[in-house]
Design a protein around this motif. Structure first.
Motif, PDB file in Angstrom:
ATOM      1  N   VAL A   1       0.861  -1.173   0.000  1.00 25.73           N
ATOM      2  CA  VAL A   1       0.000   0.000   0.000  1.00 25.73           C
ATOM      3  C   VAL A   1       0.903   1.231   0.000  1.00 25.73           C
ATOM      4  N   GLU A   2       0.519   2.237  -0.761  1.00 22.91           N
ATOM      5  CA  GLU A   2       1.273   3.482  -0.821  1.00 22.91           C
ATOM      6  C   GLU A   2       0.615   4.477   0.136  1.00 22.91           C
ATOM      7  N   VAL A   3       1.426   5.077   1.000  1.00 28.26           N
ATOM      8  CA  VAL A   3       0.950   6.066   1.960  1.00 28.26           C
ATOM      9  C   VAL A   3       1.569   7.404   1.570  1.00 28.26           C
TER      10      VAL A   3
ATOM     11  N   ALA B   1       4.867  -2.841   2.788  1.00 26.07           N
ATOM     12  CA  ALA B   1       4.550  -4.132   2.163  1.00 26.07           C
ATOM     13  C   ALA B   1       4.672  -5.276   3.144  1.00 26.07           C
ATOM     14  N   PHE B   2       3.799  -6.260   2.974  1.00 27.29           N
ATOM     15  CA  PHE B   2       3.876  -7.549   3.664  1.00 27.29           C
ATOM     16  C   PHE B   2       4.231  -8.583   2.603  1.00 27.29           C
ATOM     17  N   ILE B   3       5.142  -9.485   2.936  1.00 26.21           N
ATOM     18  CA  ILE B   3       5.452 -10.610   2.068  1.00 26.21           C
ATOM     19  C   ILE B   3       4.338 -11.641   2.256  1.00 26.21           C
TER      20      ILE B   3
ATOM     21  N   MET C   1      -3.453  -1.054   7.474  1.00 23.97           N
ATOM     22  CA  MET C   1      -4.232  -1.394   6.276  1.00 23.97           C
ATOM     23  C   MET C   1      -3.948  -2.832   5.828  1.00 23.97           C
ATOM     24  N   LEU C   2      -2.670  -3.204   5.818  1.00 24.69           N
ATOM     25  CA  LEU C   2      -2.297  -4.548   5.386  1.00 24.69           C
ATOM     26  C   LEU C   2      -2.699  -5.602   6.411  1.00 24.69           C
TER      27      LEU C   2
ATOM     28  N   ALA D   1      -6.751   0.290  -2.162  1.00 28.45           N
ATOM     29  CA  ALA D   1      -5.390   0.822  -2.050  1.00 28.45           C
ATOM     30  C   ALA D   1      -4.346  -0.288  -1.988  1.00 28.45           C
ATOM     31  N   ILE D   2      -4.771  -1.512  -1.692  1.00 36.94           N
ATOM     32  CA  ILE D   2      -3.846  -2.638  -1.574  1.00 36.94           C
ATOM     33  C   ILE D   2      -3.653  -3.284  -2.934  1.00 36.94           C
TER      34      ILE D   2
END
Length: 189
Positions: free
Chosen positions: A29-31, A92-94, A46-47, A111-112
């Motif tokens: 997601v871009e913040v 980011a989450f892997i 968010m993630l 957004a994700i």
């Protein structure tokens, strides 16, 4: 135990390693327009919602590590250009290795997005503590200096990786600054 991306160490000097990573998928997601620490917390939240079931299948996805944070260098298309101390960060989450781009549940939050990261060689430097901006900058400078000394060329942007949850004592928290590099045979190109 929490899954982390596998890698092979191809060279090690002190806290710095050169690693080969196989391909993996990340949810990101871009913040925008937020200071560094707030961007991390906002993107993480968010993630986390996504992997805890806020997706069209309401499927829970196992938490993995590290959480990755990178800063985008955006160029304004209008005048005047101002510097506010706030920026654009990608958190980011892997995703667990069992998933493919097709099998990941669709997020409810538009957004994700998902990115498949192809296999790559990375330079990494480890540090302990929290995601403190000054420590990250110091680690980036150390890694940049080492890369220049070794004649190694970067092939992308810096990424900060945090491996531990917030309740781990700061002196035990494992973090890294990483950057993709050109493979050894391509360094002179």
């Amino acid at each position: 135990m929490t899954e982390t991306p596998s890698y092979t160490v191809i060279e090690k000097q002190g806290d710095i390693e050169l690693r080969n990573y196989p391909a993996y998928i990340k949810a990101e997601v871009e913040v925008v327009g937020t200071p560094y620490r707030k961007a991390i917390f906002k993107g993480f939240s968010m993630l986390a919602n996504y992997i805890f079931g806020d997706n069209v299948k309401t499927e829970k996805i196992a938490m993995t590590s590290p959480v990755q944070v990178s800063q985008s260098e955006k160029i304004a298309m209008t005048k005047p250009v101002t510097i506010s101390g706030e920026g654009t960060y990608t958190v980011a989450f892997i995703m667990p290795s069992e998933y493919t781009m097709e099998s990941l549940p669709k997020p409810k939050d538009p957004a994700i997005s998902f990115t498949k990261v192809e296999s790559q060689t990375m330079a990494a430097i480890s540090f302990s503590g929290f995601y403190r901006e000054q420590q990250v900058k110091k680690s980036k400078r150390q890694l940049e200096t080492w890369l220049k000394k070794e004649g190694i060329q970067a092939a992308g942007e810096f990424v900060v990786a945090g491996y531990d949850p917030p309740w781990v004592p700061w002196f035990l928290a494992r973090n890294e600054v990483m950057i993709p590099i050109k493979p050894k045979g391509l360094r002179d190109l």
